[in-house]
Every structure is written in C-alpha cells, then in structure tokens.
Design an enzyme around this catalytic site. Structure first.
Site, PDB file in Angstrom:
ATOM      1  N   ARG A 153      11.757  14.965   2.668  1.00  0.00           N
ATOM      2  CA  ARG A 153      11.642  13.490   2.631  1.00  0.00           C
ATOM      3  C   ARG A 153      10.179  13.055   2.659  1.00  0.00           C
ATOM      4  NH1 ARG A 153      15.642  15.016   1.754  1.00  0.00           N
ATOM      5  NH2 ARG A 153      17.670  14.592   2.675  1.00  0.00           N
ATOM      6  N   SER A 228      20.953   8.058   6.532  1.00  0.00           N
ATOM      7  CA  SER A 228      20.458   8.789   7.718  1.00  0.00           C
ATOM      8  C   SER A 228      19.246   8.062   8.277  1.00  0.00           C
ATOM      9  CB  SER A 228      20.052  10.205   7.337  1.00  0.00           C
ATOM     10  OG  SER A 228      21.146  10.873   6.766  1.00  0.00           O
ATOM     11  N   GLU A 330      13.593   8.387   9.390  1.00  0.00           N
ATOM     12  CA  GLU A 330      13.410   8.607   7.943  1.00  0.00           C
ATOM     13  C   GLU A 330      13.212   7.239   7.278  1.00  0.00           C
ATOM     14  OE1 GLU A 330      16.504  11.034   6.078  1.00  0.00           O
ATOM     15  OE2 GLU A 330      16.395   9.774   4.301  1.00  0.00           O
TER      16      GLU A 330
END
Ligand SMILES: Cc1cc2nc3c(=O)[nH]c(=O)nc-3n(C[C@H](O)[C@H](O)[C@H](O)COP(=O)(O)OP(=O)(O)OC[C@H]3O[C@@H](n4cnc5c(N)ncnc54)[C@H](O)[C@@H]3O)c2cc1C
Length: 334
Positions: A153, A228, A330
């Site tokens: 990510r 998420s 995230e």
C-alpha cells in the site's frame, strides 16, 4: 464523493477531462495545495476543509494494444477510469493480470497511488509506466513501474512533498493473453480447487474473487466505509516471537521479504483487533463491520470524521496495550 458517506465541505471542486486542461490549471496556479480525488474510497475527511481545492479527473477512457512481444498486451487507462470496470473489461477480453483485484472500488489514479492489493495480487505487479504532471515544474513525466517504488500500500507518489506533487494522468499496464491464474491466496486456491472440470478463464477467476469479497466486505452503496482501515503490521521475526510469548499462544502471520531482502512477518490487523476485544467498540456513528473488524463503518450514515478518529484512536491504544503493536491507518486522513 467519498465511500465513507461522511459530510465534508471543500472550498472548491474542479473537474477536468484532459491532461492538457490539467496543465492549464497548473499554469494558472489553481493546483497549489490542491487534493486529487479519485473515487474517494480510501480517504477520510476529518472536518471542514473550506480552504481546500479538490480536483477530479472525469476521463474514464482506456484502450487495449497488442504488442510485438508474444502474449503481452498493453492497457492504457486514464486516471478517472473505474478500476473495477477495467478489471471486468480486460477479463472479458481474455487478459490475465487484474482479475484478483476485481471489486475494489475507486479509480485508476487512486489505485496507482495506493498500490491496491487483494487475494495475492497488487496493482504494482502489472504497472509498466505511469504518466503524471509534476505540479512544481508543470511538466509531464513518465515513471516506470520500478520508479514507482511499489511496496505494501505504498508508492513513490505518497512520498513526494506537497509542492512537488505528482498528479497521475494515465497508467499503462502489462497484461497477458497467455497468463496463468494467481492462486497464491490459499482461500482462492481452495475455491478454484473445488470446481473440477472447469475451463479457468480470467472471467471465472473474477467471479470467484467477487463472491469471496461480497461475503466479507460492506457494499459501499449500502454501508459507508473506506475498506480496510488499518494496514497489516509488518514486524521482525524476533518481535513476532516476543509477541507470541507475551500472548501465550500462536499469533498468526506470514513471512514476507522486505526491500532489503530481510525476512519479516506480516501480522493480521483484523486478528489483533479481534483478540484485543475491540470488535464491539463504537464512537458516535462509527463502528466496526461485524464480518471484518478491519473495516470501520459509518453505521447508519450519521457518522462524522471526528467519530471515526475517536474509534481509530481507541483501537490503536487497545491493540498497543494488548500486543505492543502499533496499528497504522491505510486510509488517508485530510
Ligand atoms: C468496500 C471497500 C473495499 C475495499 N477493498 C480494498 C482492497 O481489497 N484492496 C485495497 O488495496 N483497497 C481496498 N479498498 C480501498 C480503496 O478502494 C483503494 O485504495 C482505491 O484504490 C482508492 O482509489 P480511489 O480512486 O477511491 O482513491 P481516493 O480515495 O480518491 O484517493 C486515494 C489517494 O490517492 C490520491 N489520488 C487519487 N487520484 C489521484 C491522481 N490522479 N493523482 C495523484 N493522486 C491521486 C488521493 O489524493 C489520495 O491520497 C476498499 C475500499 C472500500 C470502500
């Protein structure tokens, strides 16, 4: 314009269609401090942003080009192209490479920045080059996949100083006609394994991926979230052993090799949140998705950015106390 469905107000919204138009905006100083927004599926507005200019690319075009290199096909997609449309269309064209990323919300610009990933695949695996505008120099630049410095990510785009921001205008992906299914995610492999006698195509894989996702994640059309909320923490082998000792049992994780070639363990943030007893936590209108505690949801559509931050802080503190692990979001906070 965000999947969290939280009210937020920016000073100005500019939508543009072409890279040339974007360059003109840059020339007239409109892009200084501006925030590029894609599908708004990985972003949280934490309060009013009345000084902020938000820019959004409306160009959804993509094209498929055969190459001289046998079996390899180049797919170019404008920043505003919806990632899942591209997954669907390339799978339908018999091309391998995007099928495991099916169902991830958002647009190509955001996906390239976030290096989206699911079921053993990451977008960075198929990025050949990315075309961008450098806001400081007002020049177009092309980065190769390697220059994007993809990690979990993570990408070079996240580490550019705001004043030298790179705005993605187009991504060129390398897909394959003669590809093979990526079955590195054990749950997907088991599912496919049960389907005997099937002619496995990118479209079949896409269908299986979608079925797995739908059973676990909230539908953004019904329940607000940004997917998420936290990254899965990556720790050293020694620290993993220490956590297991402290916990008195196995702490699940799998081995990954970092950019220095060092073996590390990627823990499951969802497991840590669950075992820390956070599943029932809530703050104002924000709570955790019962089927996947890694997802913070806007429970009944009335959450504020502050509610989400409060819940995030509670979870981080509780996991830190229980396991000594620091969860990192995230989702991008504005
Ligand atoms: C239900 C749900 C499920 C999800 N599942 C997954 C999953 O399985 N895997 C996964 O990795 N993610 C997942 N996500 C997160 C999200 O979909 C991805 O991160 C997605 O790629 C974000 O794209 P976006 O266009 O919505 O970007 P945005 O959220 O709009 O922006 C994300 C970041 O990219 C920047 N950005 C956007 N466009 C540009 C541009 N043109 N140039 C430069 N910077 C830009 C923004 O400024 C911001 O910093 C999920 C989200 C939801 C809501």
């Amino acid at each position: 314009m965000t999947t969290f469905g939280i009210d937020a107000e920016c000073g100005r919204l500019i939508e543009y269609d072409t890279a040339a138009e974007l360059r003109e905006l840059c020339k007239s100083g409109e892009l200084d401090g501006a925030l590029p927004l894609g599908g708004g599926s990985n972003i949280l507005f934490t309060g009013a942003c009345r000084d902020l200019t938000v820019i959004h690319c409306r160009n959804t075009a993509f094209s498929i080009r055969e190459t001289d290199n046998c079996g390899i096909v180049e797919v170019s997609a404008a920043a505003g192209c919806v990632l899942d449309t591209l997954c669907e269309q390339t799978a339908a064209a018999g091309l391998w490479g995007l099928e495991n990323l099916s169902g991830i919300p958002g647009e190509i610009g955001g996906a390239v920045v976030q290096n989206v990933g699911a079921y053993g695949a990451e977008l960075g695996d198929v990025v050949a080059r990315v075309n961008c505008l450098n806001v400081k120099t007002n020049e177009f630049v092309t980065l190769t996949g390697e220059e994007c410095r993809y990690g979990y990510r993570d990408s070079v785009f996240k580490h550019h100083p705001a004043k030298e921001q790179l705005i993605v205008t187009e991504a060129v992906l390398t897909l394959r006609r003669d590809g093979v299914p990526n079955l590195s995610y054990s749950g997907l492999k088991e599912r496919i394994g049960r389907m005997s006698g099937l002619n496995l195509s990118p479209t079949v894989m896409r269908g299986e991926v979608m079925a797995m996702r739908n059973g676990k994640l909230p539908d953004p059309k019904k329940t607000g979230s940004a997917g998420s909320f936290f990254k899965n923490p990556v720790v050293s082998l020694e620290f993993h052993a220490e956590i297991e000792k402290r916990y008195g049992d196995r702490v699940p994780g799998h081995k990954v090799t970092d950019s220095d070639g060092l073996e590390r363990i990627k823990l499951s943030a969802a497991w840590l949140i669950d075992k820390s007893g956070c599943k029932q936590f809530s703050a104002g209108g924000a709570s955790l998705w019962p089927l996947q505690p890694l997802v913070i949801v806007n429970t009944e559509g009335a959450a504020t950015g502050a509610d989400v931050i409060n819940l995030e802080k509670q979870i981080i503190a509780t996991v830190r106390t229980r396991f000594g692990v620091e969860l990192v979001p995230e989702v991008i906070h504005i």
